[in-house]
Design a protein around this motif. Structure first.
Motif, mmCIF file in Angstrom:
data_model
loop_
_atom_site.group_PDB
_atom_site.id
_atom_site.type_symbol
_atom_site.label_atom_id
_atom_site.label_comp_id
_atom_site.label_asym_id
_atom_site.label_seq_id
_atom_site.Cartn_x
_atom_site.Cartn_y
_atom_site.Cartn_z
ATOM 1 N N ARG A 490 45.233 18.404 46.164
ATOM 2 C CA ARG A 490 45.169 19.754 45.608
ATOM 3 C C ARG A 490 45.658 19.701 44.160
ATOM 4 N N PRO A 491 45.119 20.592 43.313
ATOM 5 C CA PRO A 491 45.519 20.559 41.907
ATOM 6 C C PRO A 491 46.810 21.339 41.672
ATOM 7 N N VAL A 492 47.602 20.863 40.729
ATOM 8 C CA VAL A 492 48.793 21.591 40.283
ATOM 9 C C VAL A 492 48.765 21.627 38.761
ATOM 10 N N CYS A 493 49.054 22.796 38.203
ATOM 11 C CA CYS A 493 49.050 22.977 36.752
ATOM 12 C C CYS A 493 50.485 23.126 36.249
ATOM 13 N N GLN A 495 52.601 24.350 32.919
ATOM 14 C CA GLN A 495 52.438 25.140 31.691
ATOM 15 C C GLN A 495 53.717 25.068 30.873
ATOM 16 N N ASP A 496 53.615 24.478 29.701
ATOM 17 C CA ASP A 496 54.744 24.415 28.764
ATOM 18 C C ASP A 496 55.957 23.702 29.339
ATOM 19 N N LEU A 497 55.751 22.823 30.299
ATOM 20 C CA LEU A 497 56.902 22.097 30.851
ATOM 21 C C LEU A 497 57.408 21.088 29.821
ATOM 22 N N LEU B 426 64.666 27.559 31.321
ATOM 23 C CA LEU B 426 65.612 26.440 31.277
ATOM 24 C C LEU B 426 65.882 26.008 29.851
ATOM 25 N N VAL B 438 61.431 21.065 40.466
ATOM 26 C CA VAL B 438 59.991 20.888 40.229
ATOM 27 C C VAL B 438 59.273 20.266 41.434
ATOM 28 N N ALA B 445 53.466 25.924 44.880
ATOM 29 C CA ALA B 445 52.716 26.747 43.923
ATOM 30 C C ALA B 445 51.598 25.958 43.269
ATOM 31 N N GLY B 446 50.599 26.685 42.792
ATOM 32 C CA GLY B 446 49.507 26.062 42.065
ATOM 33 C C GLY B 446 49.812 25.829 40.594
ATOM 34 N N ARG B 447 50.746 26.609 40.049
ATOM 35 C CA ARG B 447 51.072 26.466 38.621
ATOM 36 C C ARG B 447 52.571 26.603 38.448
ATOM 37 N N ILE B 448 53.144 25.694 37.685
ATOM 38 C CA ILE B 448 54.577 25.719 37.389
ATOM 39 C C ILE B 448 54.711 25.915 35.893
ATOM 40 N N LEU B 449 55.462 26.931 35.493
ATOM 41 C CA LEU B 449 55.569 27.160 34.059
ATOM 42 C C LEU B 449 57.010 27.257 33.627
ATOM 43 N N ALA B 450 57.240 26.916 32.377
ATOM 44 C CA ALA B 450 58.584 26.886 31.826
ATOM 45 C C ALA B 450 58.684 27.847 30.662
ATOM 46 N N TRP B 453 56.241 33.662 31.142
ATOM 47 C CA TRP B 453 56.108 34.580 32.266
ATOM 48 C C TRP B 453 54.748 34.357 32.904
ATOM 49 N N GLU B 458 45.282 31.576 31.626
ATOM 50 C CA GLU B 458 44.355 31.026 30.641
ATOM 51 C C GLU B 458 43.117 30.474 31.348
ATOM 52 N N MET B 463 43.685 24.817 34.073
ATOM 53 C CA MET B 463 44.317 25.925 34.795
ATOM 54 C C MET B 463 44.167 25.748 36.317
ATOM 55 N N VAL B 464 45.214 26.137 37.039
ATOM 56 C CA VAL B 464 45.122 26.307 38.487
ATOM 57 C C VAL B 464 45.587 27.719 38.802
#
Lengths: 532, 532
Positions: A490-493, A495-497, B426, B438, B445-450, B453, B458, B463-464
């Protein structure tokens, strides 16, 4: 040398206590030692707990580490030596040469998958660059990789005791994807299963991986399979077997509080279209080759040519005469299990009862579970109106459909259910008709082949062993070839990590040296610093 | 200029007869003209028959032809002009500026998908060269490409009347994959739907494609959706909406004689973790920005931050004070429908009833369907023991979880259900804790962002917009970005087919100039002869 003990392999623990069953030597109809422990729901729970513990550690391994592990599994299977071939032959009735070839396919598959994940085939990273100046809103830094879905349950198939069983395609693709595997071993070859299971376990231990990466639960009950598919820690299922068996697992998975995908490869009669010019030019050779493909391995292949479609005429008559002669000379062969032999006999009787005309049988039955090859013929009109004529008969039975014209041949193509394969025998003069058939068959089958026979599935990048229902429960994938790995990802994205928190597959500088899609363009894998 | 007539669009036919319903202006609580025809099962059957007829023709179009069609859809949507924004604003209560941005996203998405399929993103061809001399058996010539799965049913979402509706992500990805689309238009914005549906229809006609490539059926009944998912000609389903709605469609699809995939994007509370150093250094700014993200668009986003997790202490106290102040100043905003406004009020009441403490509300309700923003707090222990605290409240409501320590924060991360997004705020000093979070969040989750919000998705390659259940019914995919196209594709393999019969994507000489995987190595797209 590994011994066969009859134990279940739950992680690193042998389970030697409990009710037991024995394998049957189908050629003799007699039981074989030793007794095997029957796995049950408590064993499922134990193996699933270990798999869930192992998953975060195993999925975090680098592609190189997982690849080395797959290579090690292949080496451990080879290290079993002749004992594996001997036991598999005794449990399945399949000859040693066939099993040696199947072993080579199994180890080759593991090594191909290893090379593919080294080349980034599991991660498939994608990076989109940040656009801080974009209006009206800036674009963030976005990076994608694929990870394993979680522990996978694999159901071993009876007809490929190596290549579709404990270390077969489903296990290899799940392990390649980073998923722990619990194999539900097929009770027709528990000794073979244990030998291969111990080989995988040895590779797990030598690689220093968590024991829960692999467990083997063999048993005869439906309850066992149901408990496995229903366990909340199982994230996906790979299955090869009967339509009824596959649909039962699909139904269990759909009823879970959290539904999971079931990749069930089930039922296919693999239509073969003999186009007029090809039939005219080589009817006799086609007849002989057809019976060779049909009767190989007692016809116990998912891709066995169970349906032949041709236009009536002198060419078809010659084909039938040739096939009939070849069929009459075809020997009986031992089938995998008493159950399969019984179902074959019933299936042949049902074809006759549904209006098909028997035109040839192979040699009289020899031994307790022999398959006597059978060839039937029916008119296209009868096939189109009688659903029972399109039921799969697992074994060396095939039905030739006589069409009045090309339109009827096209009607058959449109009427068949989903298939693993569809075959065309054609000459240049047949291209016009073939060009009408190919688009129809693309919507029916996972693989379309010309001037060959569907048995024999190459393990490579471009293979599709799959197809629309009921060939499989999910036509979006394949169970053979490197594309099979995608089923368990499965895909994981991200963002700005911050760079420090990014997984290696998507880090700046591409430390894993994978091909990556960067802003929509494939950037090939960079050469390593020492030029490798 | 297109007029809004209230008709169903079944291929090129307008259906203007039958029972009707009207859209509601949620800001006024009053009905809007004109009346719209209620689609029913007979309309489904007609649209599905047209889609099935169109499928073989549409899927056989070259990538360039499909891309030009997608570009034309984007241009036709733009050509509607302000009338689209005005109608959408009236039907949804969303402001014009937001809808203009959403329109740009919708047309940009169509154009990105067009460029991606021009670049081979749908075909994904793979070729394995024949090895005629290989021992013991030669290898055949094997070539693979992907084709559309068949007609796709798309359920428009209420909260993105353009980007997740008639010409939204599911439609764009299905059309890009070569699949005809039948949209079940959301009854909250039938006029917007008709305008966009007529734009797609115009593009179909101008491209000379079969009319069945697109139909729009709008209605208010569950029976309509059930008939669509149950129709045997439908091959896959895309849905964005409630958990109950998505699960109902999944259940219908699973019960079909031929089961089909349902990509349902359903329920997510999008946890936001405020790590200690970041909270210490900028609690006030985080509080303000959080409320901005929470209340934007009345909180009616799938990625709305509905859960905030932080460790107790002075930093959290400052965050809550800041968020509370911002919340008290946040105005009410009109919600999309009376049903959604009612469900929001119930959800807020349920949070309080489940033990969450209200700490701030936004401005008093204004208008008949206004959302009054709400902020709650609860202890981590309460959250871990009370399932009702983790239910999604669709709208501008969020729950702050107060943890005693990092271990409790990790426990929350492990306890949440599957999510579309997970966010970390963080600083460098938080990396150690983030490195523990992480891997847990990757499985959730499909997307992890730092340091951002989660609202704002996008449309790009990396993108996921997806994730484990119940965020979606199928975590193996995304509903936003080019990877979404894969959902509606299946692989087909061609073995030893004569060059004349091969599809262009896998022909010798690569006439479509696509990147192809040849013997396991990516061969980039060749430059065209004129150097383009």
């Amino acid at each position: 040398m590994s011994a066969i003990t009859g134990a279940l392999l739950i992680g690193s623990r042998d389970v030697a206590e409990g009710p037991t069953f024995r394998a049957v030597d189908p050629a003799r109809g007699s039981e074989i030692e030793p007794a095997f422990v029957e796995a049950g729901p408590a064993h499922v729970a134990e193996a699933a707990a270990l798999a869930a513990q192992a998953f975060p550690i195993y999925r975090a391994t680098a592609p190189e580490a997982r690849a080395a592990f797959l290579d090690a599994v292949a080496a451990e299977i080879e290290a079993i030596g002749d004992a594996l071939i001997e036991r598999a032959s005794q449990e399945t009735g399949l000859p040693a040469a066939r099993l040696q070839g199947e072993r080579a396919r199994t180890t080759g598959q593991l090594r191909l998958f290893a090379s593919w994940i080294r080349a980034g085939g599991a991660d498939e990273p994608r990076l989109d660059s940040p656009l801080p100046e974009r209006k009206p809103l800036p674009r963030a830094d976005l990076r994608l990789r694929h990870i394993g879905v979680g522990p996978v349950a694999v159901f071993g198939a009876s007809n490929f005791p190596l290549a579709f069983s404990v270390a077969g395609g489903d296990t290899a693709s799940a392990l390649a994807a980073g998923c722990p595997v619990i194999v539900k071993g097929h009770p027709a070859h528990p000794g073979t299963s244990e030998l291969v299971g111990r080989a995988i376990r040895a590779a797990v231990a030598k690689a220093g991986l968590p024991e829960g990466v692999f467990s083997l639960l063999t048993g005869t009950s439906h309850e066992l399979g149901g408990a496995l598919v229903g366990d909340p820690r199982i994230a996906a299922v790979g299955f090869t077997g009967s339509r009824a068996g596959g649909l039962a697992l699909v139904a269990i998975a759909a009823k879970r509080p959290v539904p999971i995908p079931v990749y069930a490869e089930m039922s296919s009669i693999n239509p073969v279209f003999l186009l007029p010019a090809a039939l005219e030019s080589r009817a006799e050779a086609l007849g002989t080759a057809f019976v060779g493909s049909l009767t190989m391995g007692a016809g116990q292949f998912c891709t066995n040519p169970g349906l032949v479609i041709a236009i009536e005429g002198e060419g078809l008559d010659r084909f039938l005469a040739s096939a009939g002669t070849a069929m009459a000379g075809a020997p009986s062969a031992t089938m995998l299990t008493p159950g399969i032999a019984g179902a074959y006999a019933k299936g042949v009787t049902a074809l006759a009862g549904a209006g098909a005309t028997e035109i040839a049988r192979g040699g009289a039955e020899a031994g307790p579970n022999a398959c006597r090859p059978a060839l039937f013929v029916a008119e296209a009109g009868a096939f189109l109106s009688e659903a029972a004529l399109s039921h799969e008969v697992f074994g060396a039975s095939s039905l030739v459909i006589r069409c009045r014209d090309a339109a009827e041949m096209l009607a058959i193509a449109r009427a068949v259910e989903g298939q693993l394969t569809a075959t065309l025998h054609l000459d240049a003069a047949d291209h016009k008709l073939a060009a009408e058939l190919v688009p129809v068959l693309e919507e029916k089958a996972g693989r379309i082949l010309a001037n060959g026979w569907p048995t024999g599935v190459e393990v490579c990048h471009a293979m599709v062993h799959g197809g629309p229902f009921p060939a499989t429960s999910d036509p979006r994938s394949t169970s053979v070839g490197t594309l099979a790995i995608r089923r368990f990802l499965r895909p994981v994205c991200y963002q700005d990590l911050p760079e420090a928190l990014l997984p290696a597959a998507v880090k700046d500088g591409n430390p894993l040296r994978l091909p990556r899609l960067v802003d929509g363009t494939i950037v090939p894998a960079p050469a390593s610093e020492d030029g490798k």
